[in-house]
Design a protein around this motif. Structure first.
Motif, PDB file in Angstrom:
ATOM      1  N   ASN A  37      -4.731   3.506  -5.904  1.00  0.00           N
ATOM      2  CA  ASN A  37      -6.137   3.157  -6.124  1.00  0.00           C
ATOM      3  C   ASN A  37      -6.630   2.166  -5.068  1.00  0.00           C
ATOM      4  O   ASN A  37      -6.012   1.119  -4.838  1.00  0.00           O
ATOM      5  CB  ASN A  37      -6.307   2.583  -7.525  1.00  0.00           C
ATOM      6  N   TYR A  38      -7.759   2.462  -4.446  1.00  0.00           N
ATOM      7  CA  TYR A  38      -8.249   1.642  -3.339  1.00  0.00           C
ATOM      8  C   TYR A  38      -8.681   0.249  -3.795  1.00  0.00           C
ATOM      9  O   TYR A  38      -8.423  -0.748  -3.115  1.00  0.00           O
ATOM     10  CB  TYR A  38      -9.414   2.348  -2.637  1.00  0.00           C
ATOM     11  N   ASN A  39      -9.353   0.167  -4.927  1.00  0.00           N
ATOM     12  CA  ASN A  39      -9.821  -1.142  -5.392  1.00  0.00           C
ATOM     13  C   ASN A  39      -8.662  -2.080  -5.697  1.00  0.00           C
ATOM     14  O   ASN A  39      -8.726  -3.288  -5.429  1.00  0.00           O
ATOM     15  CB  ASN A  39     -10.698  -0.975  -6.630  1.00  0.00           C
ATOM     16  N   ILE A  40      -7.589  -1.534  -6.257  1.00  0.00           N
ATOM     17  CA  ILE A  40      -6.409  -2.358  -6.533  1.00  0.00           C
ATOM     18  C   ILE A  40      -5.779  -2.826  -5.234  1.00  0.00           C
ATOM     19  O   ILE A  40      -5.378  -3.991  -5.099  1.00  0.00           O
ATOM     20  CB  ILE A  40      -5.398  -1.565  -7.384  1.00  0.00           C
ATOM     21  N   ARG A  41      -5.701  -1.947  -4.262  1.00  0.00           N
ATOM     22  CA  ARG A  41      -5.098  -2.321  -2.973  1.00  0.00           C
ATOM     23  C   ARG A  41      -5.933  -3.379  -2.258  1.00  0.00           C
ATOM     24  O   ARG A  41      -5.399  -4.324  -1.673  1.00  0.00           O
ATOM     25  CB  ARG A  41      -4.950  -1.068  -2.108  1.00  0.00           C
ATOM     26  N   ILE A  42      -7.255  -3.247  -2.339  1.00  0.00           N
ATOM     27  CA  ILE A  42      -8.127  -4.258  -1.718  1.00  0.00           C
ATOM     28  C   ILE A  42      -7.987  -5.589  -2.453  1.00  0.00           C
ATOM     29  O   ILE A  42      -7.901  -6.654  -1.834  1.00  0.00           O
ATOM     30  CB  ILE A  42      -9.588  -3.776  -1.739  1.00  0.00           C
ATOM     31  N   LYS A  43      -7.954  -5.525  -3.782  1.00  0.00           N
ATOM     32  CA  LYS A  43      -7.856  -6.751  -4.566  1.00  0.00           C
ATOM     33  C   LYS A  43      -6.550  -7.475  -4.287  1.00  0.00           C
ATOM     34  O   LYS A  43      -6.502  -8.716  -4.291  1.00  0.00           O
ATOM     35  CB  LYS A  43      -7.964  -6.414  -6.050  1.00  0.00           C
ATOM     36  N   ARG A  44      -5.482  -6.720  -4.051  1.00  0.00           N
ATOM     37  CA  ARG A  44      -4.204  -7.343  -3.736  1.00  0.00           C
ATOM     38  C   ARG A  44      -4.307  -8.182  -2.476  1.00  0.00           C
ATOM     39  O   ARG A  44      -3.734  -9.281  -2.380  1.00  0.00           O
ATOM     40  CB  ARG A  44      -3.125  -6.283  -3.573  1.00  0.00           C
ATOM     41  N   GLN A  45      -5.042  -7.685  -1.483  1.00  0.00           N
ATOM     42  CA  GLN A  45      -5.218  -8.447  -0.242  1.00  0.00           C
ATOM     43  C   GLN A  45      -6.041  -9.712  -0.485  1.00  0.00           C
ATOM     44  O   GLN A  45      -5.790 -10.758   0.126  1.00  0.00           O
ATOM     45  CB  GLN A  45      -5.902  -7.564   0.812  1.00  0.00           C
ATOM     46  N   GLY A 103       0.850  -1.191   0.000  1.00  0.00           N
ATOM     47  CA  GLY A 103       0.000   0.000   0.000  1.00  0.00           C
ATOM     48  C   GLY A 103       0.873   1.224   0.000  1.00  0.00           C
ATOM     49  O   GLY A 103       2.096   1.162   0.221  1.00  0.00           O
ATOM     50  N   PRO A 104       0.318   2.386  -0.250  1.00  0.00           N
ATOM     51  CA  PRO A 104       1.099   3.612  -0.250  1.00  0.00           C
ATOM     52  C   PRO A 104       1.762   3.840   1.092  1.00  0.00           C
ATOM     53  O   PRO A 104       1.189   3.570   2.141  1.00  0.00           O
ATOM     54  CB  PRO A 104       0.039   4.690  -0.538  1.00  0.00           C
ATOM     55  N   ALA A 105       2.988   4.271   1.038  1.00  0.00           N
ATOM     56  CA  ALA A 105       3.715   4.508   2.277  1.00  0.00           C
ATOM     57  C   ALA A 105       3.088   5.653   3.051  1.00  0.00           C
ATOM     58  O   ALA A 105       2.493   6.561   2.493  1.00  0.00           O
ATOM     59  CB  ALA A 105       5.181   4.842   1.951  1.00  0.00           C
ATOM     60  N   ASP A 134      -7.540  -7.910 -14.021  1.00  0.00           N
ATOM     61  CA  ASP A 134      -8.741  -7.244 -14.532  1.00  0.00           C
ATOM     62  C   ASP A 134      -9.035  -5.975 -13.754  1.00  0.00           C
ATOM     63  O   ASP A 134      -9.502  -4.988 -14.326  1.00  0.00           O
ATOM     64  CB  ASP A 134      -9.937  -8.197 -14.451  1.00  0.00           C
ATOM     65  N   GLU A 135      -8.777  -6.000 -12.443  1.00  0.00           N
ATOM     66  CA  GLU A 135      -8.976  -4.791 -11.643  1.00  0.00           C
ATOM     67  C   GLU A 135      -8.073  -3.668 -12.141  1.00  0.00           C
ATOM     68  O   GLU A 135      -8.471  -2.490 -12.180  1.00  0.00           O
ATOM     69  CB  GLU A 135      -8.675  -5.087 -10.174  1.00  0.00           C
ATOM     70  N   ILE A 136      -6.875  -4.028 -12.550  1.00  0.00           N
ATOM     71  CA  ILE A 136      -5.969  -3.041 -13.138  1.00  0.00           C
ATOM     72  C   ILE A 136      -6.525  -2.544 -14.470  1.00  0.00           C
ATOM     73  O   ILE A 136      -6.484  -1.350 -14.767  1.00  0.00           O
ATOM     74  CB  ILE A 136      -4.566  -3.650 -13.316  1.00  0.00           C
ATOM     75  N   SER A 137      -7.076  -3.484 -15.266  1.00  0.00           N
ATOM     76  CA  SER A 137      -7.672  -3.087 -16.542  1.00  0.00           C
ATOM     77  C   SER A 137      -8.864  -2.157 -16.329  1.00  0.00           C
ATOM     78  O   SER A 137      -9.030  -1.175 -17.057  1.00  0.00           O
ATOM     79  CB  SER A 137      -8.121  -4.331 -17.317  1.00  0.00           C
ATOM     80  N   ASP A 191     -13.948  13.303 -10.756  1.00  0.00           N
ATOM     81  CA  ASP A 191     -14.006  11.910 -11.236  1.00  0.00           C
ATOM     82  C   ASP A 191     -12.608  11.342 -11.440  1.00  0.00           C
ATOM     83  O   ASP A 191     -12.351  10.164 -11.143  1.00  0.00           O
ATOM     84  CB  ASP A 191     -14.785  11.834 -12.545  1.00  0.00           C
ATOM     85  N   LEU A 192     -11.702  12.158 -11.946  1.00  0.00           N
ATOM     86  CA  LEU A 192     -10.332  11.706 -12.172  1.00  0.00           C
ATOM     87  C   LEU A 192      -9.633  11.387 -10.852  1.00  0.00           C
ATOM     88  O   LEU A 192      -8.996  10.337 -10.713  1.00  0.00           O
ATOM     89  CB  LEU A 192      -9.544  12.768 -12.949  1.00  0.00           C
ATOM     90  N   VAL A 193      -9.773  12.279  -9.879  1.00  0.00           N
ATOM     91  CA  VAL A 193      -9.153  12.054  -8.572  1.00  0.00           C
ATOM     92  C   VAL A 193      -9.740  10.807  -7.916  1.00  0.00           C
ATOM     93  O   VAL A 193      -9.018   9.996  -7.313  1.00  0.00           O
ATOM     94  CB  VAL A 193      -9.347  13.288  -7.661  1.00  0.00           C
ATOM     95  N   THR A 194     -11.046  10.622  -8.041  1.00  0.00           N
ATOM     96  CA  THR A 194     -11.693   9.440  -7.461  1.00  0.00           C
ATOM     97  C   THR A 194     -11.170   8.170  -8.115  1.00  0.00           C
ATOM     98  O   THR A 194     -10.936   7.161  -7.440  1.00  0.00           O
ATOM     99  CB  THR A 194     -13.215   9.527  -7.647  1.00  0.00           C
ATOM    100  N   SER A 195     -10.982   8.196  -9.424  1.00  0.00           N
ATOM    101  CA  SER A 195     -10.461   7.026 -10.121  1.00  0.00           C
ATOM    102  C   SER A 195      -9.032   6.720  -9.703  1.00  0.00           C
ATOM    103  O   SER A 195      -8.675   5.561  -9.468  1.00  0.00           O
ATOM    104  CB  SER A 195     -10.519   7.257 -11.631  1.00  0.00           C
TER     105      SER A 195
END
Length: 509
Positions: free
Chosen positions: A42-50, A16-18, A176-179, A257-261
């Motif tokens: 990105n939060y979804n990517i970090r969650i998916k990694r777990q 995760g981000p330091a 796919d989450e990255i995609s 929207d960009l910041v949220t993404s």
């Protein structure tokens, strides 16, 4: 897991981000820099990694069912037992169990024991004596189920196979989450870019409106036109001002929207808008016909290579394995245990002289065979589990078919829409050029007194709307192209691809 630059970057960033991570600078943006920052934050990517880590843990836990185990037991008894038959008894034993993937368990063990047996004497005839007894021995055997839980489809092997396949599915789902992140970020990035372009078009329109209002006021002051003409010019300026103010809000919404993404906090200068370092794609230059034909002819294979489809396919495969295992394990239970013993014992020998006791051939070797069969009155539990797994498999299979069908229909629709939209976009460019000439002509005629202010304003508004329509059409085309490329799995997969990736490349791959 794919060894792509995306995943490498994520792993290099840790889990995760330091803490204390610097805020992202939104004053100057490039799509590559936005993507790289978003992959870390990105939060979804970090969650998916777990979730991927959890699935890997499930694989490791299920592998444990096939790990050999070694157990030891030590025993000591000090003093005389209550029945006065022995005293000071000791033993140590151990056993190694080796499970297999087909359900059988091989085992081998040993036991070393020593005790002192009390031989009671007869008063006045012979005294009581103590007889040391040593015993040593080993055994080896196998226990296996003969019906249920035997072979490739035994419960432990099914669990491992399912966990392994689901781990693969989660790894693909992570890709796919990255995609999905790339798709969302590309759309948000270019939407912000185009909202800024619209803002600048309306900013120029606002300047033109002010200059026009000033020119009309000057003509009124020179008594060239009636004073009532100022109202029409003022209404025109107010209309443009409203559109200009609304465009500011649209920029802020698109940046949100960009910041949220991206999923990371950012800084931007007060009363300033970002500088976009990339050039806007021009749909008029897209070699669309050949690319659309390629995608149309290869839609099935292109969809099949996408991460979202491969993830669902693996999940369906995992449910099929579970269903097959449940079907196989509807059988009754029958267990075989085959064991070989070899033990020896000696008496009146020194304590712990186990070598001599083992070779004494007393009592020697023996074989034990145990066969256990369980016949249930009703096998509702196993049948119910099979029906549950069968239903889950059928559901996953239908879902896979639905994904294939829906994706194919979306691809076909996007191809059709984009073909029409690109043609319309080209026409709008031509229309804007014509509207500009029409407006310039009306301005000249108005100066000559042979045209009206209404004609000048209307032709300018037509020209301005034509410019806005170009950018709105461009945004629609960009969004649909990004969606199409996501559906056919056309996103970066290696470090070279990310660094060289061009979403506006329409060559066959």
């Amino acid at each position: 897991m794919k060894k792509s630059i995306l995943i490498i970057l994520l792993l290099a960033a840790g889990f995760g981000p330091a803490k204390g991570q610097q805020a992202f600078n939104y004053d100057s943006l490039s799509i590559l820099r936005v993507l790289l920052y978003g992959l870390e934050s990105n939060y979804n990517i970090r969650i998916k990694r777990q979730i991927v880590g959890g699935s890997q843990g499930q694989v490791q836990a299920n592998k444990g069912a096939f790990n050999p185990s070694l157990s030891f037991t030590g025993y000591g008894y000090y003093g005389t037992d209550p029945t006065v038959t022995f005293f000071d008894s000791y033993y140590v034993s151990g056993q190694l169990v080796v499970p297999t993937r087909f359900g059988a368990k091989f085992y081998t063990g040993f036991k070393l024991s020593t005790m002192t047996e009390i031989i009671s004497g007869v008063p006045n005839y012979y005294p009581s004596t103590n007889m040391p007894v040593n015993e040593s021995g080993m055994w080896a055997g196998v226990t296996m189920p003969l019906l249920r839980d035997f072979g490739r489809n035994n419960s432990n092997n099914i669990s491992l196979r399912v966990a392994t396949m689901m781990n693969q599915a989660q790894n693909i789902s992570f890709s796919d989450e990255i995609s999905v992140f790339i798709k969302s970020t590309l759309s948000s990035y270019y939407n912000s870019y185009l909202r800024l372009k619209v803002f600048r078009i309306l900013s120029n329109a606002e300047k033109d409106a002010k200059e026009y209002l000033a020119a009309i006021q000057a003509m009124i002051d020179d008594e060239q036109i009636p004073k009532s003409e100022i109202f029409r010019a003022k209404a025109y300026e107010t209309n443009i001002n409203q559109q200009f103010s609304q465009s500011k809000n649209e920029i802020n919404k698109s940046l949100y929207d960009l910041v949220t993404s991206v999923g990371g906090v950012g800084n931007i200068s007060l009363n300033a808008y970002p500088k976009f370092l990339d050039s806007l794609p021009d749909p008029a230059t897209f070699p669309w016909e050949s690319y659309a034909d390629y995608v149309y002819r290869n839609a099935d294979s292109l969809i099949a290579r996408s991460n979202y489809f491969k993830s669902q396919k693996l999940a369906t495969g995992a449910s099929q394995i579970e269903m097959t295992g449940a079907k196989f394990n509807k059988r009754n239970e029958m267990t075989l245990d085959l064991r070989y013993y070899y033990f020896g014992s000696t008496a009146y020998q020194p304590f712990s002289d186990f070598t001599q006791s083992f070779s004494s051939d007393s009592p020697g070797s023996s074989v034990n065979l145990t066969l256990t069969y369980k016949l249930p009155i009703a096998n509702d539990v196993q049948r119910g589990q099979y029906l549950t797994k069968l239903s889950a498999y059928e559901s996953n299979n239908i879902q896979l078919e639905k994904i294939r069908f829906d994706s194919k229909m979306q691809v076909y629709q996007l191809i059709t829409d984009l073909g029409n939209l690109i043609t319309i976009y080209k026409n709008q460019i031509e229309l804007a050029a014509l509207e500009k000439k029409t407006w310039e002509s009306e301005v000249q005629k108005f100066k000559m007194g042979i045209s009206t202010q209404i004609n000048v304003i209307n032709t300018y508004m037509d020209y301005n709307n034509a410019l806005l329509n170009i950018e709105n059409a461009r945004q629609t085309i960009i969004t649909k192209v990004v969606m199409l490329k996501y559906l056919i799995g056309d996103f970066p997969g290696t470090s070279e691809q990310l660094l060289k990736y061009n979403p506006w490349d329409f060559s066959a791959k």
